[in-house]
Write an enzyme that holds these catalytic residues in place. Structure first.
Site, mmCIF file in Angstrom:
data_model
loop_
_atom_site.group_PDB
_atom_site.id
_atom_site.type_symbol
_atom_site.label_atom_id
_atom_site.label_comp_id
_atom_site.label_asym_id
_atom_site.label_seq_id
_atom_site.Cartn_x
_atom_site.Cartn_y
_atom_site.Cartn_z
ATOM 1 N N GLU A 11 -8.170 -22.458 0.782
ATOM 2 C CA GLU A 11 -6.925 -22.619 1.533
ATOM 3 C C GLU A 11 -7.048 -23.724 2.575
ATOM 4 O O GLU A 11 -6.159 -24.554 2.743
ATOM 5 C CB GLU A 11 -6.542 -21.299 2.217
ATOM 6 C CG GLU A 11 -5.260 -21.400 3.033
ATOM 7 C CD GLU A 11 -4.909 -20.128 3.777
ATOM 8 O OE1 GLU A 11 -3.778 -20.040 4.271
ATOM 9 O OE2 GLU A 11 -5.769 -19.234 3.884
ATOM 10 N N GLN A 63 0.692 -14.239 0.032
ATOM 11 C CA GLN A 63 -0.598 -13.897 0.639
ATOM 12 C C GLN A 63 -0.423 -12.869 1.753
ATOM 13 O O GLN A 63 0.253 -13.135 2.740
ATOM 14 C CB GLN A 63 -1.240 -15.170 1.204
ATOM 15 C CG GLN A 63 -2.586 -14.959 1.885
ATOM 16 C CD GLN A 63 -3.117 -16.253 2.471
ATOM 17 O OE1 GLN A 63 -2.367 -17.196 2.704
ATOM 18 N NE2 GLN A 63 -4.410 -16.320 2.709
ATOM 19 N N GLY A 64 -1.046 -11.702 1.603
ATOM 20 C CA GLY A 64 -0.981 -10.655 2.621
ATOM 21 C C GLY A 64 -2.253 -10.598 3.443
ATOM 22 O O GLY A 64 -3.095 -9.713 3.222
ATOM 23 N N SER A 97 -2.460 -12.091 7.329
ATOM 24 C CA SER A 97 -2.190 -11.928 8.764
ATOM 25 C C SER A 97 -1.375 -10.680 9.062
ATOM 26 O O SER A 97 -0.522 -10.266 8.264
ATOM 27 C CB SER A 97 -1.434 -13.152 9.298
ATOM 28 O OG SER A 97 -2.237 -14.311 9.240
ATOM 29 N N ASN A 143 -7.428 -23.986 14.529
ATOM 30 C CA ASN A 143 -8.461 -25.010 14.665
ATOM 31 C C ASN A 143 -9.541 -24.611 15.654
ATOM 32 O O ASN A 143 -10.695 -25.024 15.525
ATOM 33 C CB ASN A 143 -7.827 -26.345 15.058
ATOM 34 C CG ASN A 143 -7.177 -27.039 13.875
ATOM 35 O OD1 ASN A 143 -7.084 -26.478 12.782
ATOM 36 N ND2 ASN A 143 -6.719 -28.257 14.078
ATOM 37 N N GLU A 144 -9.177 -23.809 16.641
ATOM 38 C CA GLU A 144 -10.188 -23.321 17.588
ATOM 39 C C GLU A 144 -11.205 -22.430 16.883
ATOM 40 O O GLU A 144 -12.419 -22.538 17.115
ATOM 41 C CB GLU A 144 -9.517 -22.556 18.737
ATOM 42 C CG GLU A 144 -8.715 -23.423 19.699
ATOM 43 C CD GLU A 144 -7.372 -23.865 19.137
ATOM 44 O OE1 GLU A 144 -6.778 -24.803 19.704
ATOM 45 O OE2 GLU A 144 -6.923 -23.289 18.126
#
Length: 396
Positions: free
Chosen positions: A244, A126-127, A129, A382-383
């Site tokens: 995801e 997965q590209g 980030s 999570n934020e």
């Protein structure tokens, strides 16, 4: 978890257990249950076993090779696999890209790539980030400039899990700079053998290699590898992330982890009594177990919504937040239960250490504790998930 299964669901549960007993290699199960690192061959082997049985693509429609299972059957299968020590299937092709291709891909893309995901021909990574675009994914800067029937890609991706094994990568790239950050992003499929791609390992604290940096230097990608519309890749990205985040929650592994904590607490003796009889420790186990049962029901609701053709956003964010927090709490409880035996490197201990029983199978609890600190960060921290929940459910 007692969901008052119907007779048909109980029969399916028995079928899954019999399959796991017959087909799951014992050596592989031992590695999973002890938190040992898995090799590429380990992961590919279990993928192949499930594919031969037709039980691999649990989240795909039947016309593309899916199982056609109900939400409850999917839940039963995941939980039984985890409790038996089956490895988690590498999600990038099966759980992420597959649903995106089914919804947004062309007929030719579906016909070519989906069978190759199932039979293991292609290993995807997965590209998403980048060094300057993590939780704020829309800030990505990897560029793809149109040149005839190709895009020329330049930039960098990071935290790319298993890129060292992958022969394909799906990437978010910027194809335009006008308007909001979410605009001008496209979704490309890139062959890792293309000239100009450089994969560099990021070594973890324990020396292992799971994640990587991927650099693109004038990489030419056919326009036919564009999924969906040019500059509308954010639609694909959001759809993929709902799958995801549901996968990251890992409720089956939470159930397994909690059972392992209970087993360790029955074995460990403190002050002449099994740790499980300590009222404070027992209360913490009960609190986590109650939360886990509640999250399992949320997971069933989300699976049912996806089964009906939806792609829940706030709901999958809720599951990701609570599921990852629970898994981290269970890791912490296991570490506390084992005391010095949870250390990465065990010193010789003797009777003077006030540890009356040494558990026979401890696993790598410290490594699991530290490694799983990341699960509340990747896939959108999570934020960020709490912001999504506030926006979509509370209108804030």
């Amino acid at each position: 978890m007692d969901l008052s299964y119907t007779p048909a669901e109980k029969a399916f549960e028995a079928e899954v257990r019999a399959f796991l007993q017959a087909e799951l290699p014992e050596a592989l199960s031992r590695k999973v249950l002890s938190d040992a690192s898995l090799t590429k061959a380990d992961m590919e082997g279990w993928h192949a076993i499930l594919n031969r049985r037709g039980w691999l693509a649990t989240n795909w429609p039947t016309e593309y090779g899916g199982t056609g299972w109900s939400a409850v059957e999917k839940h039963i299968f995941e939980e039984e696999c985890c409790l038996a020590g089956a490895p988690r299937i590498v999600p990038f092709g099966l759980k992420m890209l597959g649903p995106v291709l089914i919804k947004f891909g062309t007929a030719a893309q579906k016909a070519h790539y989906l069978p190759r995901i199932l039979d293991g021909t292609d290993w995807w990574c997965q590209g998403y980030s980048e060094p300057g675009a993590g939780s704020d994914l829309a800030a990505l800067s990897t560029r793809a400039v149109r040149d005839g029937d190709h895009y020329v890609v330049n930039g960098q991706k990071t935290w790319t899990t298993y890129a060292q094994h992958a022969n394909w990568i799906f990437c978010l790239v910027r194809t335009a700079t006008e308007g909001k950050k979410q605009a001008g992003i496209s979704f490309l499929l890139i062959d890792m053998a293309t000239p100009g791609i450089d994969v560099r390992p990021i070594r973890l604290l324990d020396g292992s290699r799971e994640i990587n940096e991927v650099f693109f230097d004038n990489v030419r990608v056919p326009v036919a590898n564009l999924v969906g519309e040019e500059n509308r890749g954010w639609d694909c990205a959001k759809y993929l992330l709902t799958h995801e985040r549901t996968n990251i929650a890992g409720l089956g592994f939470a159930a397994l982890g909690l059972e392992q904590v209970k087993d360790a607490a029955r074995t460990m003796v403190r002050r002449g009594r099994p740790l499980i009889e300590d009222p404070v420790f027992a209360a913490r186990i009960a609190e986590i177990e109650i939360d886990l049962e509640a999250v399992k029901l949320t997971n069933l609701r989300i699976l049912a919504a996806v089964e009906a053709g939806g792609a829940p956003a706030a709901e999958s964010s809720m599951l990701k937040v609570k599921g990852t927090v629970l898994r981290q709490a269970i890791n912490d409880l296991a570490r506390r239960a084992l005391g010095p035996y949870a250390a990465p490197v065990l010193m010789d201990l003797d009777a003077g250490d006030n540890l009356e029983v040494r558990p026979e199978a401890l696993g790598r609890r410290a490594e699991a504790y530290f490694n799983n600190r990341k699960i509340s960060i990747y896939g959108g921290s999570n934020e960020i998930q709490k912001n999504i929940i506030a926006k979509h459910m509370l209108g804030l």
